[in-house]
Each structure stands twice: as C-alpha cells, then as structure tokens.
Design a protein around this motif. Sequence first.
Motif, mmCIF file in Angstrom:
data_model
loop_
_atom_site.group_PDB
_atom_site.id
_atom_site.type_symbol
_atom_site.label_atom_id
_atom_site.label_comp_id
_atom_site.label_asym_id
_atom_site.label_seq_id
_atom_site.Cartn_x
_atom_site.Cartn_y
_atom_site.Cartn_z
ATOM 1 N N ILE A 76 0.826 -1.197 0.000
ATOM 2 C CA ILE A 76 0.000 0.000 0.000
ATOM 3 C C ILE A 76 0.867 1.256 0.000
ATOM 4 O O ILE A 76 1.942 1.286 0.609
ATOM 5 N N LEU A 77 0.403 2.285 -0.703
ATOM 6 C CA LEU A 77 1.107 3.562 -0.737
ATOM 7 C C LEU A 77 0.561 4.526 0.307
ATOM 8 O O LEU A 77 1.319 5.293 0.915
ATOM 9 N N LYS A 94 -12.866 20.755 -10.015
ATOM 10 C CA LYS A 94 -12.320 19.967 -11.118
ATOM 11 C C LYS A 94 -12.635 18.480 -10.978
ATOM 12 O O LYS A 94 -12.891 17.795 -11.967
ATOM 13 N N GLY A 95 -12.578 17.957 -9.758
ATOM 14 C CA GLY A 95 -12.835 16.539 -9.575
ATOM 15 C C GLY A 95 -12.374 16.035 -8.220
ATOM 16 O O GLY A 95 -12.290 16.790 -7.253
ATOM 17 N N LEU A 96 -12.071 14.736 -8.165
ATOM 18 C CA LEU A 96 -11.596 14.082 -6.946
ATOM 19 C C LEU A 96 -10.071 14.110 -6.939
ATOM 20 O O LEU A 96 -9.429 13.479 -7.774
ATOM 21 N N LYS A 97 -9.507 14.846 -5.988
ATOM 22 C CA LYS A 97 -8.063 15.015 -5.917
ATOM 23 C C LYS A 97 -7.501 14.160 -4.775
ATOM 24 O O LYS A 97 -8.150 13.995 -3.737
ATOM 25 N N TYR A 98 -6.310 13.626 -4.996
ATOM 26 C CA TYR A 98 -5.648 12.874 -3.932
ATOM 27 C C TYR A 98 -4.217 13.360 -3.756
ATOM 28 O O TYR A 98 -3.605 13.897 -4.671
ATOM 29 N N ARG A 99 -3.704 13.125 -2.548
ATOM 30 C CA ARG A 99 -2.341 13.551 -2.222
ATOM 31 C C ARG A 99 -1.812 12.665 -1.098
ATOM 32 O O ARG A 99 -2.538 12.334 -0.160
ATOM 33 N N PHE A 100 -0.545 12.271 -1.205
ATOM 34 C CA PHE A 100 0.084 11.498 -0.135
ATOM 35 C C PHE A 100 1.594 11.616 -0.249
ATOM 36 O O PHE A 100 2.128 11.993 -1.298
ATOM 37 N N GLU A 101 2.257 11.292 0.842
ATOM 38 C CA GLU A 101 3.710 11.196 0.854
ATOM 39 C C GLU A 101 4.083 9.760 0.508
ATOM 40 O O GLU A 101 3.650 8.823 1.174
ATOM 41 N N ALA A 102 4.867 9.576 -0.539
ATOM 42 C CA ALA A 102 5.275 8.226 -0.918
ATOM 43 C C ALA A 102 6.045 7.594 0.229
ATOM 44 O O ALA A 102 6.972 8.209 0.775
ATOM 45 N N LEU A 111 7.423 4.092 -7.386
ATOM 46 C CA LEU A 111 6.462 5.097 -7.835
ATOM 47 C C LEU A 111 7.165 6.417 -8.140
ATOM 48 O O LEU A 111 6.938 7.019 -9.197
ATOM 49 N N LEU A 112 8.031 6.870 -7.232
ATOM 50 C CA LEU A 112 8.727 8.140 -7.439
ATOM 51 C C LEU A 112 9.596 8.108 -8.685
ATOM 52 O O LEU A 112 9.620 9.065 -9.466
ATOM 53 N N GLU A 113 10.298 7.000 -8.897
ATOM 54 C CA GLU A 113 11.147 6.885 -10.079
ATOM 55 C C GLU A 113 10.299 6.888 -11.357
ATOM 56 O O GLU A 113 10.658 7.515 -12.359
ATOM 57 N N LEU A 115 7.446 8.359 -11.740
ATOM 58 C CA LEU A 115 6.962 9.723 -11.950
ATOM 59 C C LEU A 115 8.075 10.620 -12.496
ATOM 60 O O LEU A 115 7.848 11.408 -13.414
ATOM 61 N N ARG A 116 9.275 10.486 -11.937
ATOM 62 C CA ARG A 116 10.398 11.301 -12.406
ATOM 63 C C ARG A 116 10.700 11.041 -13.879
ATOM 64 O O ARG A 116 10.989 11.946 -14.644
ATOM 65 N N ARG A 117 10.652 9.777 -14.269
ATOM 66 C CA ARG A 117 10.981 9.384 -15.644
ATOM 67 C C ARG A 117 9.841 9.672 -16.625
ATOM 68 O O ARG A 117 10.023 9.612 -17.829
ATOM 69 N N GLY A 118 8.658 9.946 -16.101
ATOM 70 C CA GLY A 118 7.507 10.147 -16.974
ATOM 71 C C GLY A 118 6.844 8.859 -17.413
ATOM 72 O O GLY A 118 6.010 8.861 -18.322
ATOM 73 N N ASP A 119 7.201 7.744 -16.762
ATOM 74 C CA ASP A 119 6.574 6.463 -17.093
ATOM 75 C C ASP A 119 5.164 6.373 -16.515
ATOM 76 O O ASP A 119 4.315 5.653 -17.046
ATOM 77 N N ILE A 120 4.942 7.053 -15.401
ATOM 78 C CA ILE A 120 3.631 7.084 -14.757
ATOM 79 C C ILE A 120 3.095 8.503 -14.893
ATOM 80 O O ILE A 120 3.693 9.447 -14.370
ATOM 81 N N THR A 121 1.982 8.647 -15.585
ATOM 82 C CA THR A 121 1.428 9.980 -15.803
ATOM 83 C C THR A 121 -0.071 10.062 -15.529
ATOM 84 O O THR A 121 -0.640 11.152 -15.533
ATOM 85 N N GLY A 122 -0.712 8.927 -15.303
ATOM 86 C CA GLY A 122 -2.160 8.922 -15.159
ATOM 87 C C GLY A 122 -2.620 8.314 -13.858
ATOM 88 O O GLY A 122 -1.849 7.728 -13.101
ATOM 89 N N SER A 123 -3.911 8.486 -13.595
ATOM 90 C CA SER A 123 -4.538 7.961 -12.386
ATOM 91 C C SER A 123 -5.809 7.224 -12.760
ATOM 92 O O SER A 123 -6.401 7.458 -13.813
ATOM 93 N N SER A 124 -6.232 6.369 -11.860
ATOM 94 C CA SER A 124 -7.463 5.622 -12.045
ATOM 95 C C SER A 124 -8.095 5.434 -10.671
ATOM 96 O O SER A 124 -7.454 5.681 -9.653
ATOM 97 N N PHE A 125 -9.342 4.986 -10.651
ATOM 98 C CA PHE A 125 -10.002 4.785 -9.368
ATOM 99 C C PHE A 125 -10.990 3.644 -9.453
ATOM 100 O O PHE A 125 -11.474 3.299 -10.535
#
Length: 200
Positions: A76-77, A94-102, A111-113, A115-125
Amino acid sequence: MNEVEKRTLGIAPVYLRKEDDTTESRTVEGYAALFDTDSELLYDEFIERISPGAFDGVIEISDVKAWLNHNPSRGILARSKNGEGTLELTIDEKGLKYRFEAPKTALGDELLEGLRRGDITGSSFAFSVSSDKWEKMGEGKYKRTITKIDGLYDVSPVYDPAYSQTTVAVRSLEKIKEQEKAEQRENKPTNNNNKSIFYL
C-alpha cells in the motif's frame, strides 16, 4: 453492495510535487476522477462522465487505499479511512483530488522513479455506482452520466490509464436497450431532440 468498477475518466493526471530546486519531494498528487469530462468510447458503444456532486458524502464513509496500478499484492502507498489517514482526498470544482507522501519502501521508491521518468502519468479509481443516467445519442451510441457514487475503494497512479472492468456498465447498458425496445413496442414518443434519457 453495488459491483465495483475501475475506470480512468478523462485525462486524470498524477505528478510529483516539487518543493524547490534543492529539496527532493516525496509528495504525490493528482486527480483520480474529473467532473464533466467525457471518457473515450467504451466497447464502441458508450462514453461516460461524472457529474459534480457524485462523490458528495462518499469520502467520509469509505476505506480508500492508494495502490500502484490497482495492485494490492504489491503493498500500500497510503490509506484514507473515513476521511482520515495518510491519503488526503478532497473534492474541488475539477474533480476528486488525492495527495500522499510516498512511503520509504521499495514500492514508494518505484512510484517516485516512475513519476520522475515520466513512465507514470495517469490515475485511475475503483468505485461503485448507486445512480446513473443513460442518454441515447446518434448512430446507436450512448452516454452514461454517473450522478451518485456510493463507494470509493482505491485511487491508483497507473502506468497505463486504460478503461478496465467496464462489464458492470455494459450490463447496465443492456438493461437500457431492453427498456428502449419495450418503449418502441408500446410506441411511446421520445423527447423533441430525438434523445432518450433513462435512469437506473
């Protein structure tokens, strides 16, 4: 309980928040869902959108996990239980926003890597629906507007923000088609702009 669906509606972004030029942040934030934004065409038959207000009162009664790619087996994150915890969930215009400390775990670092590399750019629910509206558009296409979500189960940064597990909505669409056929048999007129609206 209504069945769980997983979806990305619109371009729901996720990104790594920057503190400053010298400090590396572990703050991840994004939108799990966007209001009044059409999905891509699903199953070549319908599009979806979420009405503002659909999430009202849901965060306070939900146990929501942040997973990577909807995969609980990886760990879990973050988590929000009845609106409290390490996962911050808010609703804005705008919508449902989320925020957390990795977390300082292998999963958090992955996850952080990503995001930094641009491999992860989207969200789902993941969610369940208690109220929706179907509207028949032209050329045999439909629009589903989700007006009330009764359960929120996870928000996930994802590698591939695909539209997954739409079978619940497909079954709902089949009911609409059956209702439509019944109305045609009874020769009930539709409204003036040749669009029929159905509520489930």
